[in-house]
Design a protein around this motif. Structure first.
Motif, PDB file in Angstrom:
ATOM      1  N   PHE A 199      40.008  20.269  38.598  1.00  0.00           N
ATOM      2  CA  PHE A 199      40.618  22.270  37.341  1.00  0.00           C
ATOM      3  C   PHE A 199      41.661  22.161  37.112  1.00  0.00           C
ATOM      4  O   PHE A 199      42.414  22.462  38.411  1.00  0.00           O
ATOM      5  N   ILE A 200      42.415  22.642  36.269  1.00  0.00           N
ATOM      6  CA  ILE A 200      44.137  23.823  37.243  1.00  0.00           C
ATOM      7  C   ILE A 200      43.460  25.077  36.336  1.00  0.00           C
ATOM      8  O   ILE A 200      43.633  25.103  35.489  1.00  0.00           O
ATOM      9  N   GLY A 201      44.350  25.336  37.590  1.00  0.00           N
ATOM     10  CA  GLY A 201      44.262  27.197  37.141  1.00  0.00           C
ATOM     11  C   GLY A 201      45.010  27.830  36.449  1.00  0.00           C
ATOM     12  O   GLY A 201      46.034  27.296  36.321  1.00  0.00           O
ATOM     13  N   LYS A 225      43.909  35.334  41.864  1.00  0.00           N
ATOM     14  CA  LYS A 225      43.072  34.629  42.531  1.00  0.00           C
ATOM     15  C   LYS A 225      41.037  35.050  42.550  1.00  0.00           C
ATOM     16  O   LYS A 225      41.066  34.547  42.589  1.00  0.00           O
ATOM     17  N   GLU A 226      41.546  35.683  41.529  1.00  0.00           N
ATOM     18  CA  GLU A 226      39.303  36.732  41.433  1.00  0.00           C
ATOM     19  C   GLU A 226      38.946  35.800  40.544  1.00  0.00           C
ATOM     20  O   GLU A 226      37.771  35.008  41.625  1.00  0.00           O
ATOM     21  N   PHE A 227      39.756  34.344  40.347  1.00  0.00           N
ATOM     22  CA  PHE A 227      38.754  33.790  39.210  1.00  0.00           C
ATOM     23  C   PHE A 227      38.622  32.641  40.444  1.00  0.00           C
ATOM     24  O   PHE A 227      37.345  31.868  40.275  1.00  0.00           O
ATOM     25  N   LEU A 228      39.679  32.168  40.948  1.00  0.00           N
ATOM     26  CA  LEU A 228      40.166  30.859  42.333  1.00  0.00           C
ATOM     27  C   LEU A 228      38.882  31.402  43.284  1.00  0.00           C
ATOM     28  O   LEU A 228      38.100  30.229  43.691  1.00  0.00           O
ATOM     29  N   ASN A 229      38.905  32.794  43.896  1.00  0.00           N
ATOM     30  CA  ASN A 229      37.822  32.793  44.500  1.00  0.00           C
ATOM     31  C   ASN A 229      35.819  33.235  44.457  1.00  0.00           C
ATOM     32  O   ASN A 229      35.460  32.059  44.843  1.00  0.00           O
ATOM     33  N   THR A 230      35.637  32.937  43.412  1.00  0.00           N
ATOM     34  CA  THR A 230      34.831  33.037  42.345  1.00  0.00           C
ATOM     35  C   THR A 230      34.027  31.838  41.806  1.00  0.00           C
ATOM     36  O   THR A 230      32.654  31.414  42.048  1.00  0.00           O
TER      37      THR A 230
END
Length: 342
Positions: free
Chosen positions: A63-65, A21-26
């Motif tokens: 981009f694929i999370g 989640k943290e990478f997705l949010n930033t």
């Protein structure tokens, strides 16, 4: 601003592995992101990526999370097999996650879908370059610097740990050292701590773990011996602890917890690991042997130097913030993409 089609499952209700989640949010702070995948109201399993690009594009890249590919034993690891992802001309990037699970299938999927570059938190990820027919970029984990930061307040706990005792895949991917530490500190029943052993009763210990056995997990729920900590609670524990126990993750990935610990001003107690010196300040951690033969000596030393190491710990926290926040990591990912692929 760069527009990105970001393929991810909806992580709103996801309680573990907050780094995803943290990478997705930033990343969404520095790009214009359109999220698409299972769990989102706009997701249609029957549509293809061409349909989404036509309806919601244009996009500069896809981009694929972290959470896209399945880690379990499912025959189909792709949550959107009808996507036709391999056929689009857009550059495609993936953050590979849990490299110790379903790796062969994941690499085949990467090759099949012609991913232009794979980002990984595994330090030796480039060994898969030929098999997946693409580039791999190693990027260390990071942490949320808005939640984890140096606290000068008096700390309640001498020693702390919160997390899984051992990966569910067992000794194939992770040792049982956390289980052995727990057994050393406490009298147990089915890995549930009852009372501290005599040698450690003078210490204030915060221990919050889930048993690995089925019976232990049932008893844990009945007697509520484990508490799920949200991120604010979890960060508060770290800022309130002197010494935090950390151990090797599967594949010896250097987990976000190391960065969280140091950023919070903890002194890290960890098993011997040569990878740590490549990333962390030397004075930020103290190592003990895997057989725990010197565990007590290291614990005693760590506690004895905690107060006098305040300036070093504060300096180390600032060092970690400059290098390992998710804001830094998201910027790094975007720069690699812009400089090499767009």
């Amino acid at each position: 601003m760069i527009r990105v089609l970001f393929l991810t499952k909806n992580l709103a209700g996801y309680k573990s592995a907050n780094y995803q989640k943290e990478f997705l949010n930033t990343f969404s702070k520095i790009t214009s992101v359109y999220f698409y995948g299972p769990g989102y109201s706009n997701f249609d399993y029957k549509k293809s990526v061409f349909d989404i690009i036509s309806l919601k594009g244009p996009f500069d890249f896809v981009f694929i999370g972290h959470h896209w590919l399945e880690d379990g034993n499912q025959i189909e690891i792709d949550p959107w097999p009808n996507s036709e992802l391999s056929k689009i001309s857009h550059k495609k990037f993936l953050f590979l996650n849990k490299e110790y699970a379903n790796l062969s299938k994941k690499l085949k999927w990467i090759k099949k879908n012609k991913i232009d570059c794979v980002f990984s938190h595994y330090q030796n990820c480039k060994i898969w370059k030929d098999k997946a027919k693409t580039q791999f970029k190693y990027l260390p984990f990071a942490y949320d610097d808005e939640l984890f930061y140096f606290s000068k307040k008096k700390r309640k706990y001498d020693l702390a740990f919160s997390g899984v005792l051992q990966n569910i895949r067992g000794n194939k991917v992770q040792s049982d050292i956390r289980k052995r530490i727990l057994k050393r500190l406490y009298y147990l029943i089915f890995e549930i701590p009852l009372i501290k052993r005599k040698e450690y009763r003078h210490l204030s210990i915060f221990w919050n773990s889930i048993p690995t056995s089925f019976v232990g997990r049932i008893l844990c729920k009945i007697f509520r011996t484990h508490k799920f900590l949200n991120m604010k609670e979890y960060s508060k524990i770290q800022k309130n602890s002197k010494i935090y126990i950390n151990c090797k993750s599967p594949l010896n990935l250097i987990s976000p917890r190391y960065f969280e610990n140091i950023a919070s001003g903890c002194l890290v107690m960890t098993e011997k690991n040569n990878e740590l010196k490549k990333l962390l300040p030397n004075s930020s951690y103290i190592e003990f042997s895997n057989d725990l033969s010197n565990f007590d000596q290291v614990l005693k030393k760590s506690l004895s130097i905690f107060d006098s190491s305040k300036k070093k710990r504060e300096y180390n926290a600032k060092t970690i913030q400059r290098k390992y926040s998710w804001n830094i990591r998201a910027e790094e990912v975007l720069e690699i993409i812009k400089d090499n692929f767009l």
